[in-house]
Scaffold this motif. Structure first.
Motif, short mmCIF file in Angstrom:
data_model
loop_
_atom_site.label_atom_id
_atom_site.label_comp_id
_atom_site.label_asym_id
_atom_site.label_seq_id
_atom_site.Cartn_x
_atom_site.Cartn_y
_atom_site.Cartn_z
N ALA A 60 2.89 6.73 -4.57
CA ALA A 60 2.99 6.07 -3.26
C ALA A 60 2.58 4.62 -3.41
N PRO A 61 3.11 3.73 -2.58
CA PRO A 61 2.70 2.33 -2.65
C PRO A 61 1.19 2.19 -2.45
N ALA A 62 0.59 1.31 -3.21
CA ALA A 62 -0.85 1.10 -3.10
C ALA A 62 -1.19 0.51 -1.73
N ILE A 63 -2.19 1.10 -1.09
CA ILE A 63 -2.65 0.60 0.21
C ILE A 63 -4.03 -0.02 -0.01
N PHE A 64 -4.11 -1.32 0.19
CA PHE A 64 -5.36 -2.04 -0.03
C PHE A 64 -6.09 -2.23 1.31
N HIS A 84 -4.81 -10.51 -1.33
CA HIS A 84 -3.80 -9.46 -1.53
C HIS A 84 -4.44 -8.07 -1.58
N LEU A 85 -5.71 -8.02 -2.01
CA LEU A 85 -6.43 -6.74 -2.03
C LEU A 85 -7.06 -6.41 -0.68
N LYS A 86 -6.89 -7.31 0.31
CA LYS A 86 -7.45 -7.15 1.65
C LYS A 86 -8.97 -7.14 1.66
N LEU A 87 -9.56 -7.89 0.72
CA LEU A 87 -11.02 -8.01 0.65
C LEU A 87 -11.51 -9.26 1.38
N ARG A 88 -10.64 -10.21 1.56
CA ARG A 88 -10.96 -11.45 2.26
C ARG A 88 -9.64 -12.02 2.78
N THR A 89 -9.68 -12.73 3.89
CA THR A 89 -8.45 -13.30 4.44
C THR A 89 -8.42 -14.81 4.22
N PRO A 133 -3.08 0.11 -11.32
CA PRO A 133 -3.12 0.48 -9.89
C PRO A 133 -3.19 -0.73 -8.95
N LEU A 134 -3.54 -1.88 -9.48
CA LEU A 134 -3.60 -3.09 -8.65
C LEU A 134 -2.40 -4.00 -8.88
N HIS A 135 -1.35 -3.46 -9.49
CA HIS A 135 -0.20 -4.29 -9.89
C HIS A 135 0.42 -5.04 -8.72
N ALA A 136 0.58 -4.39 -7.57
CA ALA A 136 1.22 -5.04 -6.43
C ALA A 136 0.48 -6.31 -6.03
N ALA A 137 -0.85 -6.26 -6.09
CA ALA A 137 -1.65 -7.43 -5.74
C ALA A 137 -1.61 -8.48 -6.85
N ARG A 138 -1.70 -8.03 -8.09
CA ARG A 138 -1.70 -8.99 -9.20
C ARG A 138 -0.36 -9.72 -9.32
N ALA A 139 0.72 -9.02 -9.03
CA ALA A 139 2.04 -9.63 -9.14
C ALA A 139 2.23 -10.75 -8.12
N ALA A 140 1.49 -10.68 -7.02
CA ALA A 140 1.62 -11.71 -5.97
C ALA A 140 0.56 -12.79 -6.07
#
Length: 373
Positions: A69-73, A316-321, A355-362
């Protein structure tokens, strides 16, 4: 009786069992899973093989795997850190005993006393202890750091064959894209006389600023290891001691006074550090980042700039905006003059199994040029 030594936040083992070459990897894994740590009394090289076998068991994937499933951060990020912590706990459960000179008495054990002394200094025993227990994983980390320290990391921005040699516990500048940002950003006229390098680490940014023509640099860090590392690197590169070009200070964030250019590359992710090297990656509650922003205006000379080097991976990891960061900048009486961006090229950007690829790619790394509003 032996002392306990680790650079992580893992506590001293409550239950220690003796293990040797007769213990199968499955048995060792079961004992560790039940809460035991294993004091190795067999062949040293077999202990290394056991560590690899434990790693394979931890990395083993189910035979039948449903479509991911797509990673949900940030949920996926917290699960990833939990898995990392569990892996670290298991792999730190193979213990090696070293004597007061960092020697290991096990069969086929290499003499790594130089690497241990380099990382940890002279062993100071307490309470009558005559030896020290070290996780094998930590010991291998010390040896790896020793080899990297000898080899160094080539830094193209500093010139041909220029290298930075990171000490144990000091984060190595292996991700060079932020150095390219510092190498090309326009230095304000006020910053050519003196710049500050906040949280200097290996001293690489101090060296780069001096190479660009800044006349002097004050480099600060809280870590004695980092300051010793920076001093050695600057000496190798020919900057330390020449017309007092560099002054190293052990202090939190800013020294006294003002400067025309103040540069800071804080840890990029909000989170609690659980090991020595984690401190260069995780900044609990973004304390260093916020501290730099909040204190910057009062330490800038007229016409001066503050350069904040930070990745947007936390966003991208939703840890800070981004809104939080901009809010801190505005509340500190600062304005954004410009922002230089660059995309990272490290291997994890391409690793779709991460597992963090979606965030790292962006991810984008930025140099924020800030000034007093």
């Amino acid at each position: 009786m032996a002392m306990w030594r680790t650079e992580s936040s893992l506590p001293k083992p409550k239950r220690i069992e003796v293990a040797d070459d007769t213990m199968p990897a499955d048995t060792a894994f079961r004992h560790i899973s039940e809460g035991a740590s294993l004091l190795w009394r067999g062949d040293f090289q077999n202990a290394r093989q056991l560590l690899l076998a434990l790693g394979r068991r931890l990395d083993k994937k189910p035979r039948r795997k449903a479509a991911a499933a797509p990673a949900i951060f940030p949920h996926a990020f917290h699960l990833h850190r939990q898995a990392q912590a569990q892996r670290a706990r298991v792999l730190a459960s193979i213990l090696i005993e070293l004597d007061e000179q960092w020697h290991c008495a096990l069969r086929r054990a290499p003499d790594w006393s130089v690497a241990c002394s380099e990382a940890w200094g002279q062993l100071k025993t307490e309470g009558g202890a005559r030896s020290v227990l070290v996780p094998l994983r930590d010991l291998l980390g010390v040896v790896g750091a020793h080899e990297w320290r000898k080899k160094g990391v080539e830094i193209a921005a500093l010139g041909a064959d220029a290298r930075i040699h990171a000490h144990y516990g000091v984060f190595s500048p292996v991700r060079g894209e932020y150095l390219d940002l510092v190498a090309r950003a326009p230095i304000p006229a006020a910053g050519m006389q003196q710049a500050w390098d906040i949280g200097t680490g290996t001293g690489v940014l101090s060296a780069l600023l001096l190479k660009r023509g800044v006349k002097s640099v004050v480099a600060t860090d809280m870590s004695e290891r980092a300051l010793a590392c920076a001093a050695e690197n600057l000496q190798r590169l020919g900057y330390l001691g020449l017309a007092t070009k560099v002054e190293l200070k052990q202090t939190h964030l800013f020294p006294e006074g003002r400067a025309g250019l103040i540069v800071c590359n804080p840890p990029w992710l909000p989170g609690k550090a659980t090991s020595l090297l984690d401190q260069a990656i995780y900044d609990e509650d973004s304390r260093m980042l916020r501290g730099f922003v909040q204190g910057l205006a009062e330490h800038l000379q007229p016409g001066g700039e503050g350069w904040l080097i930070v990745s947007d991976l936390a966003e991208h990891l939703k840890l800070r905006t981004r809104e939080q960061l901009l809010g801190w900048i505005e509340a500190a009486g600062l304005k954004v003059l410009a922002r230089e961006d660059i995309r990272p090229t490290h291997s994890k950007v391409q690793d779709k199994e991460d597992p963090l690829h979606a965030a790292r790619a962006a991810e984008v790394t930025s140099l924020w040029r800030l000034a007093a509003a």
